[in-house]
Design an enzyme around this catalytic site. Structure first.
Site, PDB file in Angstrom:
ATOM      1  N   ASP A   1      55.563  17.340  51.423  1.00 19.66           N
ATOM      2  CA  ASP A   1      54.565  17.439  52.492  1.00 19.66           C
ATOM      3  C   ASP A   1      53.417  16.481  52.225  1.00 19.66           C
ATOM      4  O   ASP A   1      53.088  16.202  51.068  1.00 19.66           O
ATOM      5  CB  ASP A   1      53.968  18.856  52.522  1.00 19.66           C
ATOM      6  CG  ASP A   1      54.714  19.773  53.472  1.00 19.66           C
ATOM      7  OD1 ASP A   1      55.545  19.275  54.242  1.00 19.66           O
ATOM      8  OD2 ASP A   1      54.447  20.987  53.426  1.00 19.66           O
TER       9      ASP A   1
ATOM     10  N   ARG B   1      52.044  28.559  52.423  1.00 17.77           N
ATOM     11  CA  ARG B   1      53.101  27.571  52.184  1.00 17.77           C
ATOM     12  C   ARG B   1      53.284  27.285  50.693  1.00 17.77           C
ATOM     13  O   ARG B   1      54.328  26.806  50.277  1.00 17.77           O
ATOM     14  CB  ARG B   1      52.805  26.264  52.932  1.00 17.77           C
ATOM     15  CG  ARG B   1      52.861  26.410  54.442  1.00 17.77           C
ATOM     16  CD  ARG B   1      52.501  25.114  55.126  1.00 17.77           C
ATOM     17  NE  ARG B   1      53.434  24.037  54.815  1.00 17.77           N
ATOM     18  CZ  ARG B   1      54.610  23.873  55.389  1.00 17.77           C
ATOM     19  NH1 ARG B   1      55.016  24.727  56.310  1.00 17.77           N
ATOM     20  NH2 ARG B   1      55.389  22.875  55.041  1.00 17.77           N
TER      21      ARG B   1
ATOM     22  N   GLU C   1      25.391  33.095  65.097  1.00 15.89           N
ATOM     23  CA  GLU C   1      24.685  32.060  64.317  1.00 15.89           C
ATOM     24  C   GLU C   1      25.165  32.032  62.869  1.00 15.89           C
ATOM     25  O   GLU C   1      24.710  31.216  62.077  1.00 15.89           O
ATOM     26  CB  GLU C   1      23.171  32.310  64.342  1.00 15.89           C
ATOM     27  CG  GLU C   1      22.543  32.234  65.731  1.00 15.89           C
ATOM     28  CD  GLU C   1      22.876  30.935  66.442  1.00 15.89           C
ATOM     29  OE1 GLU C   1      22.750  29.864  65.821  1.00 15.89           O
ATOM     30  OE2 GLU C   1      23.275  31.005  67.624  1.00 15.89           O
TER      31      GLU C   1
ATOM     32  N   PRO D   1      31.263  26.415  58.110  1.00 17.18           N
ATOM     33  CA  PRO D   1      31.272  24.941  58.150  1.00 17.18           C
ATOM     34  C   PRO D   1      30.527  24.347  56.957  1.00 17.18           C
ATOM     35  O   PRO D   1      30.642  23.151  56.693  1.00 17.18           O
ATOM     36  CB  PRO D   1      30.563  24.615  59.471  1.00 17.18           C
ATOM     37  CG  PRO D   1      29.781  25.828  59.828  1.00 17.18           C
ATOM     38  CD  PRO D   1      30.500  26.998  59.218  1.00 17.18           C
TER      39      PRO D   1
HETATM   40  N1  SAM Z   1      25.059  28.155  62.568  1.00 15.28           N
HETATM   41  C1  SAM Z   1      26.167  27.948  61.681  1.00 15.28           C
HETATM   42  C2  SAM Z   1      26.027  26.597  61.011  1.00 15.28           C
HETATM   43  O1  SAM Z   1      25.629  25.648  61.672  1.00 15.28           O
HETATM   44  O2  SAM Z   1      26.384  26.498  59.819  1.00 15.28           O
HETATM   45  C3  SAM Z   1      27.476  27.975  62.434  1.00 15.28           C
HETATM   46  C4  SAM Z   1      27.855  29.308  62.966  1.00 15.28           C
HETATM   47  S1  SAM Z   1      29.404  29.261  63.801  1.00 15.28           S
HETATM   48  C5  SAM Z   1      28.909  29.158  65.478  1.00 15.28           C
HETATM   49  C6  SAM Z   1      30.006  30.893  63.665  1.00 15.28           C
HETATM   50  C7  SAM Z   1      31.025  31.116  62.556  1.00 15.28           C
HETATM   51  O3  SAM Z   1      32.168  30.323  62.804  1.00 15.28           O
HETATM   52  C8  SAM Z   1      30.604  30.760  61.170  1.00 15.28           C
HETATM   53  O4  SAM Z   1      29.826  31.779  60.585  1.00 15.28           O
HETATM   54  C9  SAM Z   1      31.928  30.573  60.474  1.00 15.28           C
HETATM   55  O5  SAM Z   1      32.473  31.807  60.032  1.00 15.28           O
HETATM   56  C10 SAM Z   1      32.815  30.029  61.580  1.00 15.28           C
HETATM   57  N2  SAM Z   1      32.987  28.558  61.496  1.00 15.28           N
HETATM   58  C11 SAM Z   1      32.437  27.646  62.305  1.00 15.28           C
HETATM   59  N3  SAM Z   1      32.812  26.412  61.984  1.00 15.28           N
HETATM   60  C12 SAM Z   1      33.648  26.529  60.932  1.00 15.28           C
HETATM   61  C13 SAM Z   1      34.368  25.595  60.135  1.00 15.28           C
HETATM   62  N4  SAM Z   1      34.291  24.292  60.357  1.00 15.28           N
HETATM   63  N5  SAM Z   1      35.131  26.081  59.134  1.00 15.28           N
HETATM   64  C14 SAM Z   1      35.205  27.405  58.893  1.00 15.28           C
HETATM   65  N6  SAM Z   1      34.532  28.337  59.617  1.00 15.28           N
HETATM   66  C15 SAM Z   1      33.774  27.913  60.612  1.00 15.28           C
END
Ligand code: SAM
Length: 245
Positions: A167, A152, A114, A87
């Site tokens: 698109d 795509r 995490e 994220p």
């Molecule tokens: N503690 C982290 C933070 O707040 O940045 C979030 C961990 S999340 C519960 C677990 C995993 O989900 C991340 O390591 C990532 O690989 C994936 N993930 C979660 N949200 C995402 C997003 N918006 N885009 C891409 N991957 C995501």
């Protein structure tokens, strides 16, 4: 174009690429997708991929060693680009999808719990990709979104070249509205212009609708763009559009 996905839940990908455009691209060899179980790159008898975070807080963190080993094992001649789904990464958009589609190999690491040990971010990956400002439980759904969006843009994956060109976002604006049979449904009519047989007029109407939608729903997309004179004229014309329908 080849995607390698590194995950602790490889079974999550069984269904997601088994239909539609991506399945056809796989069958035709335009795209290859290999899913790797991170546990296969552990070296202990418990196949441990996670551990407690230093500093004593809650939760678990994916360990660096299996991730480094997995990437080193799947990377082709050092050519692959490596991305962590996160994220905190660059938000996926059409530009990024197009950039990824131009790579020979894209390696996607799915985080869990995490997140992953920060040494992966600092010393292994070329970048981090987010699919939006929210937190998922893991990177798997995000990886599937990245693979679909990038595929795509691989030449030949989407049947008619035009469908990608028109698109939403690909040409910088949203797509025009689409209609199919029946011509009238519960009193809701398809715009008359689409039956005119006048392709120039239809094209103009579609461009105008696409511009109008973009200005109303996503003004940010056109705010810093210099519109072509024809597009400016079409936008000025919008209050008169009912005459065309
Ligand atoms: N503690 C982290 C933070 O707040 O940045 C979030 C961990 S999340 C519960 C677990 C995993 O989900 C991340 O390591 C990532 O690989 C994936 N993930 C979660 N949200 C995402 C997003 N918006 N885009 C891409 N991957 C995501």
């Amino acid at each position: 174009m080849r995607f390698d996905i590194i995950t602790i839940f490889p079974e999550m990908f069984a269904g997601v690429f088994s239909g539609g455009i991506i399945k056809r691209a796989l069958d035709r060899g335009l795209v290859r997708i290999a899913v790797h179980d991170l546990r296969d790159f552990t070296q202990d008898k418990h196949r441990q991929v996670d551990d407690r975070p230093f500093g004593g807080l809650e939760g678990m963190v994916l360990k660096p060693e299996p991730i480094f080993r997995a990437v080193e094992a799947v990377r082709e001649d050092g050519a692959g680009r490596v991305y962590l789904l996160s994220p905190q990464g660059r938000t996926l958009d059409a530009d990024l999808a197009r950039e990824l589609a131009a790579e020979r190999q894209v390696i996607l690491i799915c985080g869990r719990y995490e997140g992953v040990d920060e040494r992966v971010v600092e010393h292994l990956v070329d970048g981090e990709i987010s699919i939006g400002d929210y937190v998922l439980s893991g990177g798997e759904l995000a990886a599937a979104v990245v693979v679909d969006a990038a595929s795509r843009f691989v030449p030949g994956v989407v049947g008619k070249e035009d469908s990608v060109k028109n698109d939403s976002f690909a040409g910088g604006i949203l797509d025009y509205p689409q209609y199919t049979r029946p011509r009238e449904f519960r009193g809701m009519k398809v715009p008359q212009v689409l039956f005119s047989g006048d392709h120039k007029r239809i094209e103009r109407w579609r461009r105008k609708k696409a511009l109008e939608k973009t200005v109303r729903r996503r003004p940010d997309l056109v705010r810093n763009r210099t519109l072509a004179p024809e597009d400016r004229r079409l936008l000025e014309d919008i209050p008169n559009e009912r005459k065309d329908e």
